[in-house]
Motif scaffolding. Sequence first.
Motif, mmCIF file in Angstrom:
data_model
loop_
_atom_site.group_PDB
_atom_site.id
_atom_site.type_symbol
_atom_site.label_atom_id
_atom_site.label_comp_id
_atom_site.label_asym_id
_atom_site.label_seq_id
_atom_site.Cartn_x
_atom_site.Cartn_y
_atom_site.Cartn_z
ATOM 1 N N ASN A 72 0.808 -1.224 0.000
ATOM 2 C CA ASN A 72 0.000 0.000 0.000
ATOM 3 C C ASN A 72 0.841 1.273 0.000
ATOM 4 O O ASN A 72 0.291 2.375 0.111
ATOM 5 C CB ASN A 72 -0.920 0.022 1.222
ATOM 6 N N GLU A 76 2.726 4.437 -1.244
ATOM 7 C CA GLU A 76 2.453 5.304 -2.393
ATOM 8 C C GLU A 76 3.715 5.622 -3.180
ATOM 9 O O GLU A 76 3.619 6.061 -4.332
ATOM 10 C CB GLU A 76 1.805 6.610 -1.898
ATOM 11 N N GLN A 77 4.882 5.406 -2.592
ATOM 12 C CA GLN A 77 6.131 5.717 -3.271
ATOM 13 C C GLN A 77 7.113 4.559 -3.074
ATOM 14 O O GLN A 77 8.122 4.689 -2.367
ATOM 15 C CB GLN A 77 6.724 7.024 -2.730
ATOM 16 N N CYS A 111 5.186 8.216 3.297
ATOM 17 C CA CYS A 111 3.853 8.533 2.777
ATOM 18 C C CYS A 111 2.810 8.353 3.882
ATOM 19 O O CYS A 111 3.088 7.820 4.961
ATOM 20 C CB CYS A 111 3.527 7.668 1.571
ATOM 21 N N SER A 157 0.224 6.380 3.968
ATOM 22 C CA SER A 157 -0.087 4.979 4.238
ATOM 23 C C SER A 157 0.956 4.365 5.162
ATOM 24 O O SER A 157 0.613 3.640 6.111
ATOM 25 C CB SER A 157 -0.165 4.194 2.920
ATOM 26 N N GLY A 213 -5.392 3.772 -0.109
ATOM 27 C CA GLY A 213 -4.523 2.714 -0.600
ATOM 28 C C GLY A 213 -5.203 1.855 -1.649
ATOM 29 O O GLY A 213 -6.426 1.904 -1.862
#
Length: 596
Positions: A64, A66-67, A78, A80, A120
Amino acid sequence: MENFIVSARKYRPVTFDSVVGQQHITGTLKNAILNNQLAQAFLFCGPRGVGKTTCARILAKTINCEQITSEAEACGECDSCKSFQNGNSFSIHELDAASNNSVDDIRSLIDQVRIPPQSGRYKIYIIDEVHMLSQQAFNAFLKTLEEPPSYAIFILATTEKHKILPTILSRCQIFDFNRIRVDDMAQHLGRIADNESIQYELDGLHIIAQKADGGLRDALSMFDQIVSFSNKQISYQSVIDNLNILDYDYYFKLTDSIYKEDAAQAILIFDQVLNRGFDGNHFIGGLSSHLRNLLVTKDPSTLKLLDVSDNIKKRYLEQSQQLSSGLLLSALNISNQCEINYKSSKNQRLQVELALLKMCHIASAIMLSDNGTFSALAEQKKKRPEPAVTSATVSVAEIKKQDVPVEPESVKPSTLIPPAPSKPVENHPPKMSDTGKKGWGSVKVATSIPNLNAIFEEKAVEEDNKPSLVRGDANKEVSLNEFLQKWQEFAERLKNENKINLFTLMTVAQPRLSGNSLIEVEVENAIQMDVLNSAKIDMLNFLRVELQNFSLDIKGTMMEHQVSRKPYTSQEKYQAMVAKNPTLEKLRQEFNLGLS
């Protein structure tokens, strides 16, 4: 004052690269994330404390993220990742199946799966100790696990895979976690000690890793305990004192006593071990492991099997060079037998002491065995007369002088002259070398060698000084009674030697003497034929000498068995009855009877 956090929590891995000793699993998961080939369900199984739940959390956080980095690791920055680290993520749920193992708990989980994630890409469910679910809960979970929504991923963890239903296993990608190697665990403990500014000895960390038995969590718990015990100075001695472990020195000293045949010192060492509170079974098990390590160290190719530090490994190398493999194998066999009989013994201390005494006398027993064997051979040589030198004898000097090979055809058996009785020459055994080691001294070789034909034609002389027999001159007429008497004599010898199969073969059917040289023995099957062929040489050696006929030979003949089939139909049964009692047919004709 800052609250203390145990090392198992403080240094819990947060990335795939920081996981210890499970590279085969972390590499597979990273490739699946990079290639976007994530399964709908994962099953992590293995012993305790090897990183199952940790890898499940790292996988859930990375999915999940994001980067995601180019190395398939979570960024940790991030929203998440931060929500997961703070424990308030709405997309990652953990369920302890040990306390939530009913059907209602699984139904509640299924209802939550229907709701898409609020943040996510995926909604991930980590179910720990999944083998604790009840049978009804497993059945309720089957359909959802087989066809979950596209955004749902299940990660199951268990220490007992055999308790999970095969239908659950078939719906998951299974990852088997290995026990963590001792070297990897010791290096990880060393890095933690460096971060905490703790002084340590590498031998002490190796002992902790060995005691943990492949579980890193257990190793970290013992590490914290010893840090407190030793005031942040981990030494080898502090580790063995705190964990109640037998020191290697006891076993090295004991092995030296066994090598020196010092039984008193070996018993005293065992008494010291008992006074320290150790159990005799624990001591003998450690001794078996020590002897095994010495055997492993004998060969450089198996040195990698030794899970000890470099300093201890050097000590094993030095001691293994002093001991022979035979001594180590005998001692290991004795210790293994002692360990087996220890629990059933009423006097357990005596059981271990007796094993130590046996080990201390292994070298003497081998020496006595060798001397006894040699003495028996020497006595046998004394009783045997010196071989006579015949006309076929060629000296070594003549062979070198002529440089022409002697053809066997030039010497015929009929031209051999029986050797005249000569006075036996005493053959003294070679003296032992003066170095104190077991070995044979130099033996003088005869300056003349007999012809090969003469060697094969001579016959061994019996202990009662019977005249020697040469095959070409001995072809005595053999009577049937004399032959049967010697045949029965050899059979009785087999019976005394417990060779029952051959004894039965010789006594069941009487052999036939065809002519003056061929003995025919009837056998019932191929097995008896093999038994006869395997003993044929021994039988002929006995019979030829006793009967003074070297042309005798033995041949096995297979018995012919009449194949009969059991009557099956009513007609066949009636015919068989008539064959035994013909009046039965007259009775049937008189009363006009028929077969039903």
